[in-house]
Design a protein around this motif. Structure first.
Motif, PDB file in Angstrom:
ATOM      1  N   HIS A  32       8.673  -4.194  -3.899  1.00 31.80           N
ATOM      2  CA  HIS A  32       7.940  -3.048  -4.430  1.00 31.80           C
ATOM      3  C   HIS A  32       7.982  -1.949  -3.376  1.00 31.80           C
ATOM      4  CE1 HIS A  32       5.267  -5.364  -7.542  1.00 31.80           C
ATOM      5  NE2 HIS A  32       6.552  -5.423  -7.813  1.00 31.80           N
ATOM      6  N   VAL A  33       8.513  -0.792  -3.754  1.00 31.28           N
ATOM      7  CA  VAL A  33       8.582   0.357  -2.847  1.00 31.28           C
ATOM      8  C   VAL A  33       7.386   1.249  -3.154  1.00 31.28           C
ATOM      9  CG1 VAL A  33       9.941   2.323  -2.061  1.00 31.28           C
ATOM     10  CG2 VAL A  33      11.091   0.196  -2.721  1.00 31.28           C
ATOM     11  N   LEU A  34       6.393   1.242  -2.268  1.00 28.71           N
ATOM     12  CA  LEU A  34       5.162   2.006  -2.465  1.00 28.71           C
ATOM     13  C   LEU A  34       5.288   3.380  -1.833  1.00 28.71           C
ATOM     14  CD1 LEU A  34       2.500  -0.717  -1.495  1.00 28.71           C
ATOM     15  CD2 LEU A  34       3.761  -0.479  -3.634  1.00 28.71           C
ATOM     16  N   ASP A  35       4.612   4.362  -2.416  1.00 24.74           N
ATOM     17  CA  ASP A  35       4.593   5.705  -1.830  1.00 24.74           C
ATOM     18  C   ASP A  35       3.283   6.375  -2.211  1.00 24.74           C
ATOM     19  OD1 ASP A  35       7.190   7.652  -0.773  1.00 24.74           O
ATOM     20  OD2 ASP A  35       5.285   8.620  -1.239  1.00 24.74           O
ATOM     21  N   ARG A  36       2.739   7.196  -1.307  1.00 19.96           N
ATOM     22  CA  ARG A  36       1.499   7.927  -1.616  1.00 19.96           C
ATOM     23  C   ARG A  36       1.752   9.037  -2.632  1.00 19.96           C
ATOM     24  NH1 ARG A  36       1.047  12.942   1.312  1.00 19.96           N
ATOM     25  NH2 ARG A  36      -1.126  13.002   0.646  1.00 19.96           N
ATOM     26  N   LEU A  37       2.988   9.477  -2.750  1.00 22.38           N
ATOM     27  CA  LEU A  37       3.345  10.501  -3.730  1.00 22.38           C
ATOM     28  C   LEU A  37       3.787   9.846  -5.032  1.00 22.38           C
ATOM     29  CD1 LEU A  37       5.399  12.865  -1.396  1.00 22.38           C
ATOM     30  CD2 LEU A  37       3.085  13.256  -2.251  1.00 22.38           C
ATOM     31  N   LEU A  92      -1.394  -9.428  -1.112  1.00 17.67           N
ATOM     32  CA  LEU A  92      -0.640  -9.194  -2.339  1.00 17.67           C
ATOM     33  C   LEU A  92       0.851  -9.473  -2.189  1.00 17.67           C
ATOM     34  CD1 LEU A  92      -2.290  -5.820  -3.433  1.00 17.67           C
ATOM     35  CD2 LEU A  92      -2.861  -8.132  -4.222  1.00 17.67           C
ATOM     36  N   TYR A  93       1.337  -9.488  -0.936  1.00 18.45           N
ATOM     37  CA  TYR A  93       2.773  -9.666  -0.690  1.00 18.45           C
ATOM     38  C   TYR A  93       2.978 -10.640   0.476  1.00 18.45           C
ATOM     39  CZ  TYR A  93       3.176  -5.389  -3.486  1.00 18.45           C
ATOM     40  OH  TYR A  93       3.083  -4.452  -4.493  1.00 18.45           O
ATOM     41  N   HIS A  94       4.171 -11.241   0.505  1.00 16.09           N
ATOM     42  CA  HIS A  94       4.503 -12.086   1.648  1.00 16.09           C
ATOM     43  C   HIS A  94       4.711 -11.259   2.914  1.00 16.09           C
ATOM     44  CE1 HIS A  94       5.907 -14.851  -1.675  1.00 16.09           C
ATOM     45  NE2 HIS A  94       5.217 -15.693  -0.932  1.00 16.09           N
ATOM     46  N   PRO A 396       0.657  -7.775  -8.061  1.00 13.72           N
ATOM     47  CA  PRO A 396       0.146  -6.765  -7.126  1.00 13.72           C
ATOM     48  C   PRO A 396      -0.214  -5.443  -7.792  1.00 13.72           C
ATOM     49  CG  PRO A 396       2.125  -7.807  -6.249  1.00 13.72           C
ATOM     50  CD  PRO A 396       1.991  -8.253  -7.667  1.00 13.72           C
ATOM     51  N   VAL A 397       0.592  -4.983  -8.735  1.00 13.53           N
ATOM     52  CA  VAL A 397       0.316  -3.688  -9.373  1.00 13.53           C
ATOM     53  C   VAL A 397      -0.978  -3.758 -10.167  1.00 13.53           C
ATOM     54  CG1 VAL A 397       1.175  -1.940 -10.969  1.00 13.53           C
ATOM     55  CG2 VAL A 397       2.765  -3.088  -9.408  1.00 13.53           C
ATOM     56  N   ALA A 398      -1.208  -4.866 -10.865  1.00 20.36           N
ATOM     57  CA  ALA A 398      -2.470  -5.033 -11.587  1.00 20.36           C
ATOM     58  C   ALA A 398      -3.647  -5.055 -10.620  1.00 20.36           C
ATOM     59  CB  ALA A 398      -2.433  -6.318 -12.407  1.00 20.36           C
ATOM     60  N   ALA A 399      -3.450  -5.672  -9.458  1.00 22.39           N
ATOM     61  CA  ALA A 399      -4.518  -5.717  -8.457  1.00 22.39           C
ATOM     62  C   ALA A 399      -4.821  -4.318  -7.927  1.00 22.39           C
ATOM     63  CB  ALA A 399      -4.120  -6.640  -7.313  1.00 22.39           C
TER      64      ALA A 399
END
Length: 451
Positions: A32-37, A92-94, A396-399
């Protein structure tokens, strides 16, 4: 399945995701590539100059990675205060790879730096690149003369944008308000100033040459000033890029002014000492003349020169900022690490990694992020047997949604792309960026709500 979060969707983050999913050591990896934008691509979208279409086309390569079935873009997720903490991400992630870049610009530390009219080049780039944090914080460009302090590629970019004539940026994705301001700019002289000599300038030759090929502006340089550099007369011993830079400047030296109404004046061996004030606003810069000190640096001479300017942009580098919950080396502006493994009290912190500028400092070009990302991904994959002993939460996204966040996934980003294309058509242009948070989020989240 090894589940990894990469924080940051710029080149370092996407190259890290690519390295993780294309390897064969661990057969099943999901990233999962997370970004604040709510938008991907980081500085490729919000830092590369709009008239550098070839470099901006790198988005197509990054897009291929983000559309891989094993990779998921999750935007509008703040990591830190007001969002999700690093400790929570580890539930949420390894593993987490932080690719958050160098988020602030360096200051000059001189009197008058905070006067109206004295700004960072980062502010200027964010404005014409439509970064949503810059909305409502624009530039009017009523100055006749501007000074850009710095001689790196960012300095060249903002100098070139200031020197372009009306209409030259219309084919780009610059938002309409900055486009109108740039088209009506009164700036006729741009001084790009460095404290050291031409042989030590940080810009690349391709970007330098662009300054000499602008239709509305002429690049000028004083041969006497260039001659203060010991390597100017014979640059043969310099590294290739520096040698070519000097050769380009030699070709411009002493040229007579032509009939173009804008001028770019490249200045060297001048160190900023003070931003000058008139009626509470920036009126110019006082520089101290410097000379080579024989050891690769410069020394002050006690001789000063004032350059009149109502707009001053500092472009003297970037610096990483602390991320709450992670260790930070305040001297280097980076997270302590060993081959990408985050170090806490000198020991690797299980499941935490870094790549990109927050790992190595703000150095190199976009391509430098590839080997940097590969090194970090290799460390993570070597640690996979230990990481897989933990069992993170199922979704993780649901969390994240349960915690009150509003993640924007890939369909939301595609809705932004469509809306920007439609906005451009309505203006008789190509795609035009949406410049504000409200516009981006209403487009992205509204689309996802319709699914």
């Amino acid at each position: 399945m090894l589940r990894v979060a990469v924080v940051g969707s710029g080149p370092s983050g996407v190259y890290t995701a690519q390295s993780l999913v294309q390897q064969t050591l661990v057969p099943d990896v999901r990233v999962h590539v997370l970004d604040r934008l709510p938008c991907p691509y980081g500085l490729v979208r919000y830092g590369v100059a709009p008239d550098h279409e070839k470099i901006k086309s790198l988005q197509n390569n990054l897009r291929t990675v983000l559309e891989d079935d094993r990779v998921c873009f999750v935007g509008n997720v703040e990591v830190g205060p007001g969002g999700v903490s690093p400790a929570r991400l580890l539930e949420l992630y390894h593993a987490i790879v932080y690719c958050v870049g160098a988020a602030t610009d360096r200051h000059l530390g001189i009197p008058g730096e905070d006067l109206p009219g004295s700004r960072s080049a980062t502010d200027f780039v964010s404005w014409y690149s439509a970064h949503p944090d810059a909305a409502g914080n624009g530039f009017t460009l009523g100055a006749r003369s501007a000074v850009v302090i710095g001689v790196g590629n960012v300095a060249v970019d903002v100098t070139r944008i200031l020197a372009r004539g009306p209409g030259e940026l219309r084919p780009t994705d610059v938002p309409q308000a900055p486009l109108d301001a740039l088209g009506g700019s009164l700036v006729r002289e741009v001084h790009m100033v460095g404290r050291r000599g031409p042989s030590q300038a940080k810009f690349t030759t391709k970007e330098l040459r662009e300054l000499g090929s602008l239709p509305a502006a002429q690049a000028l340089v004083d041969p006497a000033e260039l001659a203060l550099d010991p390597a100017y007369t014979d640059p043969a011993a310099l590294p290739a890029v520096n040698r070519r830079n000097v050769e380009v400047l030699r070709g411009w030296a002493g040229a007579a002014a032509d009939d173009r109404d804008r001028r770019i004046r490249l200045r060297f061996f001048l160190r900023p000492a003070e931003i000058l004030e008139l009626d509470g606003r920036t009126a110019g810069v006082r520089f101290e003349r410097t000379l080579p000190d024989g050891e690769g640096g410069v020394r002050g001479t006690g001789t000063y020169e004032n350059i009149q300017a109502e707009l001053v942009l500092r472009a003297v580098g970037y610096r990483g900022v602390p991320l709450t919950g992670l260790p930070f080396d305040a001297t280097r502006g980076t997270v302590p690490h060993a081959a990408g493994r985050v170090l806490r009290n000198g020991e690797p912190s299980p499941g935490e990694y870094v790549a990109g500028w927050i790992k190595r400092g703000p150095t190199g070009v976009i391509g430098t992020n590839r080997p940097c990302a590969k090194e970090t991904a290799t460390s993570l994959l070597e640690d996979a047997p230990a990481l897989l002993r933990r069992t993170p939460e199922a979704d993780p996204v649901a969390a994240l949604r349960s915690a009150g966040l509003r993640p924007v996934e890939w369909p939301g980003w595609l809705a932004i792309e469509r809306a920007e294309a439609a906005l451009g058509r309505s203006l008789g242009r190509g795609s035009v960026k949406i410049p504000d948070w409200q516009g981006l989020l209403s487009t992205a989240l509204g689309s996802e709500a319709e699914r």
